[in-house]
Design an enzyme around this catalytic site. Structure first.
Site, PDB file in Angstrom:
ATOM      1  N   ASP A 130       0.834  -1.206   0.000  1.00 61.60           N
ATOM      2  CA  ASP A 130       0.000   0.000   0.000  1.00 61.60           C
ATOM      3  C   ASP A 130       0.867   1.255   0.000  1.00 61.60           C
ATOM      4  O   ASP A 130       0.461   2.303   0.484  1.00 61.60           O
ATOM      5  CB  ASP A 130      -0.921  -0.020   1.224  1.00 61.60           C
ATOM      6  CG  ASP A 130      -2.038   1.008   1.110  1.00 61.60           C
ATOM      7  OD1 ASP A 130      -2.591   1.403   2.167  1.00 61.60           O
ATOM      8  OD2 ASP A 130      -2.350   1.425  -0.016  1.00 61.60           O
ATOM      9  N   LYS A 153       2.992   3.475  -5.664  1.00 61.90           N
ATOM     10  CA  LYS A 153       2.446   2.474  -6.588  1.00 61.90           C
ATOM     11  C   LYS A 153       3.510   1.986  -7.576  1.00 61.90           C
ATOM     12  O   LYS A 153       3.413   0.879  -8.074  1.00 61.90           O
ATOM     13  CB  LYS A 153       1.224   3.043  -7.307  1.00 61.90           C
ATOM     14  CG  LYS A 153       0.184   3.630  -6.320  1.00 61.90           C
ATOM     15  CD  LYS A 153      -0.115   2.698  -5.138  1.00 61.90           C
ATOM     16  CE  LYS A 153      -0.775   3.431  -3.980  1.00 61.90           C
ATOM     17  NZ  LYS A 153      -0.790   2.633  -2.717  1.00 61.90           N
ATOM     18  N   ASP A 157      -3.177  -3.053  -2.548  1.00 66.43           N
ATOM     19  CA  ASP A 157      -4.222  -2.042  -2.611  1.00 66.43           C
ATOM     20  C   ASP A 157      -4.035  -1.194  -3.879  1.00 66.43           C
ATOM     21  O   ASP A 157      -2.938  -1.138  -4.450  1.00 66.43           O
ATOM     22  CB  ASP A 157      -4.146  -1.136  -1.373  1.00 66.43           C
ATOM     23  CG  ASP A 157      -5.358  -0.206  -1.268  1.00 66.43           C
ATOM     24  OD1 ASP A 157      -5.224   0.864  -0.670  1.00 66.43           O
ATOM     25  OD2 ASP A 157      -6.429  -0.552  -1.813  1.00 66.43           O
ATOM     26  N   ASN A 158      -5.098  -0.556  -4.336  1.00 68.83           N
ATOM     27  CA  ASN A 158      -5.039   0.476  -5.388  1.00 68.83           C
ATOM     28  C   ASN A 158      -4.602  -0.008  -6.754  1.00 68.83           C
ATOM     29  O   ASN A 158      -3.990   0.753  -7.526  1.00 68.83           O
ATOM     30  CB  ASN A 158      -4.101   1.610  -4.968  1.00 68.83           C
ATOM     31  CG  ASN A 158      -4.403   2.146  -3.606  1.00 68.83           C
ATOM     32  OD1 ASN A 158      -3.584   2.061  -2.693  1.00 68.83           O
ATOM     33  ND2 ASN A 158      -5.609   2.688  -3.431  1.00 68.83           N
ATOM     34  N   GLU A 200     -11.368   4.119  -1.421  1.00 68.92           N
ATOM     35  CA  GLU A 200     -11.843   4.400  -0.058  1.00 68.92           C
ATOM     36  C   GLU A 200     -12.749   5.633  -0.006  1.00 68.92           C
ATOM     37  O   GLU A 200     -12.440   6.674  -0.567  1.00 68.92           O
ATOM     38  CB  GLU A 200     -10.655   4.584   0.915  1.00 68.92           C
ATOM     39  CG  GLU A 200      -9.543   5.491   0.448  1.00 68.92           C
ATOM     40  CD  GLU A 200      -8.427   4.741  -0.241  1.00 68.92           C
ATOM     41  OE1 GLU A 200      -8.696   3.677  -0.827  1.00 68.92           O
ATOM     42  OE2 GLU A 200      -7.289   5.203  -0.233  1.00 68.92           O
TER      43      GLU A 200
HETATM   44  O1  LIG Z   1      -0.231   7.005  -2.705  1.00 68.24           O
HETATM   45  C1  LIG Z   1      -0.869   6.240  -1.990  1.00 68.24           C
HETATM   46  N1  LIG Z   1      -0.292   5.547  -1.008  1.00 68.24           N
HETATM   47  C2  LIG Z   1       1.170   5.692  -0.764  1.00 68.24           C
HETATM   48  C3  LIG Z   1       1.443   6.917   0.143  1.00 68.24           C
HETATM   49  C4  LIG Z   1       2.930   7.227   0.288  1.00 68.24           C
HETATM   50  C5  LIG Z   1       3.746   6.008   0.672  1.00 68.24           C
HETATM   51  C6  LIG Z   1       5.109   6.404   1.216  1.00 68.24           C
HETATM   52  N2  LIG Z   1       5.842   5.179   1.465  1.00 68.24           N
HETATM   53  C7  LIG Z   1       5.623   4.332   2.497  1.00 68.24           C
HETATM   54  C8  LIG Z   1       6.546   3.300   2.367  1.00 68.24           C
HETATM   55  N3  LIG Z   1       7.298   3.541   1.274  1.00 68.24           N
HETATM   56  C9  LIG Z   1       6.881   4.695   0.726  1.00 68.24           C
HETATM   57  C10 LIG Z   1      -2.353   6.138  -2.168  1.00 68.24           C
HETATM   58  C11 LIG Z   1      -3.017   7.110  -2.937  1.00 68.24           C
HETATM   59  C12 LIG Z   1      -4.410   7.067  -3.108  1.00 68.24           C
HETATM   60  C13 LIG Z   1      -5.104   8.105  -3.917  1.00 68.24           C
HETATM   61  C14 LIG Z   1      -6.173   7.748  -4.748  1.00 68.24           C
HETATM   62  C15 LIG Z   1      -6.838   8.717  -5.511  1.00 68.24           C
HETATM   63  C16 LIG Z   1      -6.433  10.039  -5.427  1.00 68.24           C
HETATM   64  F1  LIG Z   1      -7.081  10.995  -6.148  1.00 68.24           F
HETATM   65  C17 LIG Z   1      -5.351  10.401  -4.613  1.00 68.24           C
HETATM   66  C18 LIG Z   1      -4.692   9.437  -3.856  1.00 68.24           C
HETATM   67  C19 LIG Z   1      -5.161   6.044  -2.499  1.00 68.24           C
HETATM   68  C20 LIG Z   1      -4.496   5.068  -1.744  1.00 68.24           C
HETATM   69  O2  LIG Z   1      -5.205   4.051  -1.145  1.00 68.24           O
HETATM   70  C21 LIG Z   1      -3.112   5.095  -1.579  1.00 68.24           C
HETATM   71  O3  LIG Z   1      -2.535   4.087  -0.855  1.00 68.24           O
HETATM   72 MG   LIG Z   2      -3.931   2.493  -0.564  1.00 68.89          MG
END
Ligand SMILES: O=C(NCCCCCn1ccnc1)c1cc(-c2ccc(F)cc2)cc(O)c1O
Ligand SMILES: [Mg+2]
Length: 214
Positions: A141, A144, A169-170, A199
């Site tokens: 998660d 991406k 996820d996603n 979500e």
């Molecule tokens: O980017 C996401 N997650 C990573 C966050 C940073 C991770 C940092 N990290 C941690 C460890 N190594 C690196 C994410 C984004 C969205 C989303 C969907 C639609 C929208 F319009 C905007 C956003 C929905 C999710 O469910 C997500 O998980």
């Molecule tokens: Mg996610």
């Protein structure tokens, strides 16, 4: 300066949830994200699918890539049998700071080990840091574009065994096309898509469950 969204989410948990009650922490976050501010937690609809996979696998060793505020961390840890550990990796120190407080508020800190850093650096250190041989369950998660390189790293580091379960996820929104193509076409995996929604929205999204065939 203005508080951040994770800080406002934490404040809602501290104000409204019951300390030591993981379900009330989960419900409080879902309510906040539906009625106050959207946030990128896996959420209640995809969370129910996550719960069912965790219960089915009942993992002894589990890894989460991407902690954010700790919502899915709490969801997973609350279902783990005693004596099992969930290792969760978070790159962003501000997210990690909020997640630690939400995890502590839920009372599940003894089942969770939150490590700050880049998954690409930390995955090769899992054996030396935690004495982990293989992971029974991995929840992806985080960024991406890191899903594919990180499962290849898990393979190279021999951290997967016959039957290890990956849940991502996603895979539709924001989307992980290269990861999907790989797990759906590689002879190393048997993959299944669980259709759901992004979500707290009506936008399509889903989880991809992949079994490592070894
Ligand atoms: O980017 C996401 N997650 C990573 C966050 C940073 C991770 C940092 N990290 C941690 C460890 N190594 C690196 C994410 C984004 C969205 C989303 C969907 C639609 C929208 F319009 C905007 C956003 C929905 C999710 O469910 C997500 O998980
Ligand atoms: Mg996610």
């Amino acid at each position: 300066t203005r508080s951040t969204r994770p800080q406002r989410l934490l404040r809602a948990v501290q104000k409204k949830a019951i300390k030591g009650d993981p379900q009330s922490v989960i419900s409080t976050i879902d309510y906040f994200c539906r009625h106050s501010e959207w946030a990128m937690n896996v959420g209640d609809e995809k969370g129910a699918i996550l719960d069912s996979v965790v219960c089915e696998v009942s993992p002894s060793t589990a890894l989460e890539l991407g902690t954010y505020c700790g919502y899915s961390t709490v969801r997973i840890a609350r279902l783990l049998p005693p004596g099992t550990k969930l290792i969760t990796l978070e790159f962003n120190p501000d997210y990690a700071a909020v997640a630690r407080q939400i995890i502590e508020y839920s009372g599940l800190q003894d089942k969770i080990c939150l490590v700050e850093g880049a998954s690409g650096d930390l995955i090769p250190k899992m054996q030396e840091l935690f004495g982990i041989k293989t992971f029974d369950f991995v929840f992806l998660d985080h960024w991406k574009d890191r899903y594919l390189p990180d499962i290849k790293l898990l393979e190279e580091c021999q951290l997967l065994r016959k039957g290890s379960i990956l849940l991502a996820d996603n895979v539709i929104c924001p989307g992980t096309p290269d990861y999907l193509e790989y797990v759906r076409n590689s002879p190393l995996y048997e993959s299944k898509y669980f259709k759901s929604h992004l979500e707290y929205t009506k936008v399509e999204d889903g989880l991809e469950k992949s079994v490592f065939l070894g």
